[in-house]
Design a protein around this motif. Structure first.
Motif, short mmCIF file in Angstrom:
data_model
loop_
_atom_site.label_atom_id
_atom_site.label_comp_id
_atom_site.label_asym_id
_atom_site.label_seq_id
_atom_site.Cartn_x
_atom_site.Cartn_y
_atom_site.Cartn_z
N PHE A 184 0.84 -1.19 0.00
CA PHE A 184 0.00 0.00 0.00
C PHE A 184 0.87 1.25 0.00
O PHE A 184 1.99 1.24 0.52
N GLY A 185 0.35 2.31 -0.60
CA GLY A 185 1.08 3.56 -0.63
C GLY A 185 0.76 4.37 -1.87
O GLY A 185 0.01 3.93 -2.76
N ASN A 186 1.33 5.57 -1.95
CA ASN A 186 1.16 6.48 -3.08
C ASN A 186 2.52 6.86 -3.65
O ASN A 186 3.46 7.15 -2.89
N LEU A 187 2.63 6.83 -4.97
CA LEU A 187 3.85 7.21 -5.67
C LEU A 187 3.53 8.35 -6.64
O LEU A 187 2.52 8.29 -7.36
N TYR A 188 4.39 9.37 -6.66
CA TYR A 188 4.13 10.56 -7.47
C TYR A 188 5.29 10.80 -8.45
O TYR A 188 6.46 10.65 -8.09
N ASP A 189 4.94 11.19 -9.68
CA ASP A 189 5.93 11.61 -10.67
C ASP A 189 5.45 12.92 -11.29
O ASP A 189 4.26 13.11 -11.56
N TYR A 204 3.10 17.79 -16.20
CA TYR A 204 2.41 16.52 -16.39
C TYR A 204 2.63 15.72 -15.11
O TYR A 204 3.73 15.22 -14.86
N GLU A 205 1.57 15.58 -14.30
CA GLU A 205 1.69 14.95 -13.00
C GLU A 205 0.98 13.59 -12.98
O GLU A 205 -0.13 13.44 -13.51
N THR A 206 1.65 12.62 -12.37
CA THR A 206 1.10 11.27 -12.25
C THR A 206 1.05 10.88 -10.78
O THR A 206 2.03 11.03 -10.06
N LYS A 207 -0.10 10.36 -10.36
CA LYS A 207 -0.24 9.83 -9.00
C LYS A 207 -0.70 8.39 -9.07
O LYS A 207 -1.74 8.09 -9.66
N TYR A 250 -3.71 11.02 -14.10
CA TYR A 250 -2.84 11.91 -14.89
C TYR A 250 -3.48 13.29 -14.97
O TYR A 250 -4.68 13.42 -15.20
N VAL A 251 -2.64 14.31 -14.82
CA VAL A 251 -3.10 15.68 -15.00
C VAL A 251 -2.06 16.43 -15.82
O VAL A 251 -0.90 16.55 -15.41
N ILE A 270 -6.37 23.13 -16.70
CA ILE A 270 -6.26 21.71 -17.05
C ILE A 270 -6.35 21.53 -18.56
O ILE A 270 -7.32 21.94 -19.20
N ILE A 271 -5.34 20.92 -19.15
CA ILE A 271 -5.34 20.59 -20.57
C ILE A 271 -5.94 19.21 -20.79
O ILE A 271 -6.77 19.00 -21.67
N GLU A 272 -5.52 18.25 -19.97
CA GLU A 272 -6.02 16.88 -20.07
C GLU A 272 -5.98 16.25 -18.69
O GLU A 272 -5.05 16.45 -17.92
N GLN A 273 -7.00 15.46 -18.40
CA GLN A 273 -7.07 14.77 -17.12
C GLN A 273 -7.74 13.42 -17.32
O GLN A 273 -8.81 13.33 -17.94
N LYS A 274 -7.11 12.33 -16.81
CA LYS A 274 -7.71 11.01 -16.97
C LYS A 274 -7.23 10.09 -15.86
O LYS A 274 -6.27 10.39 -15.14
N SER A 275 -7.91 8.98 -15.72
CA SER A 275 -7.59 8.00 -14.69
C SER A 275 -7.65 6.60 -15.28
O SER A 275 -8.56 6.29 -16.07
#
Length: 432
Positions: A184-189, A204-207, A250-251, A270-275
């Motif tokens: 379990f946990g969260n990773l960010y780029d 461009y952020e990824t969680k 993604y954002v 926001i230009i693009e956002q998806k999951s």
């Protein structure tokens, strides 16, 4: 006293979950730098664990839960790691150094019966903590520099694992075990593009939010020749049955920072956002090992590990990770525990080496890893051959990566320290 210990165990686990571990730029890909099976005992012997059955009654083996036939005491382990990484690349002749100290393992193990043993463990599985800046000059049609373009890569977060392991001794030679693993946990780029005289940053952020559950099955066979005290050990494990739930958000947006620390975004558009969701976070893994030694004297082992490659999503693009192979060799030596005139004769000395074909291939180069290790168990004054408690020390030296094609060469020195407290706890006294 027992209540105080339980509260301490929980509080240490909470601190471990809150840690931020620094590591390699290669952690940008996938789930970061994997640190699991990071115990001092295992790491000091090059990573061997699959065919390692401790001669002493105080060491619980989580890597192969079948290897706990000799475990008879209640054991509490607390371990910390100090990582020192030295990076170099031929690109602009760049050098960098990173250090990190963190709590790497907390475990509690105890026998449920003469044949059934149980262990609980909590430790970081992988982590991300990197920041890379890449600057290009902007030139006009006459070759005159009029500005800079800055590309910033940043990652953070830790993926933790909690395990419960059971080992069962079928007979004097054969044992089986199972370990349930919860990740379990969260990773960010974050990838940001900024340009001289431009008001806004494109980010461009990824969680990755991860909850994963799987099982590890283990088996071991050990034949002890009672006339010579020599023993042959064979072990094997496999990890399977993923019930993964990794949600990736993604954002892609534009913004500027309103504070000097560059943490607060303002005027974000926001230009693009998806999951997306993934079910193949932790692929099939397997290990096999063989060992040979003399009871309470010495032991050597050779081990091979395999991890299946998988496809991951990295900043919206698919990245294929290769199959991983690792060869480990190591063991331990105890001069003479009955020599009470010499403390050094009662120290357990450990040694090992490993080579790992990594899962990354960048610019046509495999990102491989190799190293050597050593360590000692310094027994407490009250320790005996049947109750081996003490101070654990370990060191691991090695390298990862390459300088070819402007890639990064990583040299590392990892120092480890921990305590193993073992005694006959949580048992009712039969006689006063």
């Amino acid at each position: 006293m027992k209540k105080i210990f339980v509260l301490s165990f929980i509080s240490v686990g909470y601190f471990l979950n809150a840690q931020n571990l620094s590591n390699s730029p290669y952690a940008t890909y996938g789930i970061g730098d994997v640190k699991y099976d990071n115990t001092i005992e295992t790491a000091s012997m090059g990573g061997i664990s699959t065919a390692f059955i401790s001669d002493f009654t105080s060491n619980f083996n989580f890597a192969n839960p079948a290897n706990n036939a000799n475990f008879e005491l209640t054991s509490i382990k607390l371990e910390a790691t100090n990582e020192n990484n030295y990076f170099k690349t031929d690109y602009n002749n760049t050098k960098s150094t990173k250090h990190s100290t963190y709590l790497s393992n907390i475990s509690l193990a105890f026998p449920l019966s003469p044949k059934l043993k149980m262990g609980l463990s909590y430790q970081p599985y992988s982590s991300k903590s990197y920041e890379i800046l890449h600057t290009d000059e902007l030139k006009d049609e006459n070759g005159v520099v009029y500005g800079n373009r800055i590309n910033r890569f940043k990652g953070s977060g830790t993926l933790n694992t909690a395990q419960i392991a059971l080992g069962y001794k079928v007979n004097e030679k054969f044992a089986v075990g199972v370990r349930a693993n919860y990740y379990f946990g969260n990773l960010y780029d974050l990838n940001e593009l900024a340009q001289t005289n431009a008001e806004l940053i494109n980010g461009y952020e990824t969680k990755n939010s991860i909850k994963n559950f799987n099982f590890t099955l283990g088996a071991s066979y050990q034949n002890l020749n009672t006339s010579t005290d020599r023993k042959l050990t064979i072990g094997a494990t496999t990890t399977f049955g993923n019930t993964s739930n990794m949600t990736t958000d993604y954002v892609n947006s534009t913004y500027f920072y309103s504070d000097a620390a560059a943490t607060t975004k303002s005027n974000e558009s926001i230009i693009e956002q998806k999951s997306t969701s993934s079910k193949n976070l932790l692929p099939l893994q397997a290990s096999v090992g063989v060992g040979y030694g003399e009871e309470n004297k010495w032991f050597v082992s050779l081990q091979g590990d395999y991890k299946k490659g998988e496809s991951i999503t990295y900043f919206g693009n698919s990245l294929d990770l290769q199959d991983t192979y690792r060869i480990s060799a190591g063991g331990w030596y105890l001069p003479n525990y009955n020599n009470f005139r010499s403390y050094f004769s009662r120290i357990v000395y450990r040694y090992g080496a490993f080579y790992e074909k990594g899962n990354l291939q960048l610019a046509g180069q495999n990102i491989n890893k190799l190293g050597v290790s050593a360590g000692v168990l310094l027994p407490f004054k009250t320790s005996s051959i049947t109750r081996m408690s003490g101070l654990e020390l370990g060191i691991e030296v090695g390298k990862r990566g390459t300088l070819k094609n402007n890639l990064i060469n990583q040299n590392f020195v990892n120092l480890r320290v921990g305590f193993n407290f073992a005694d006959r706890w949580f048992r009712k006294t039969l006689y006063n």
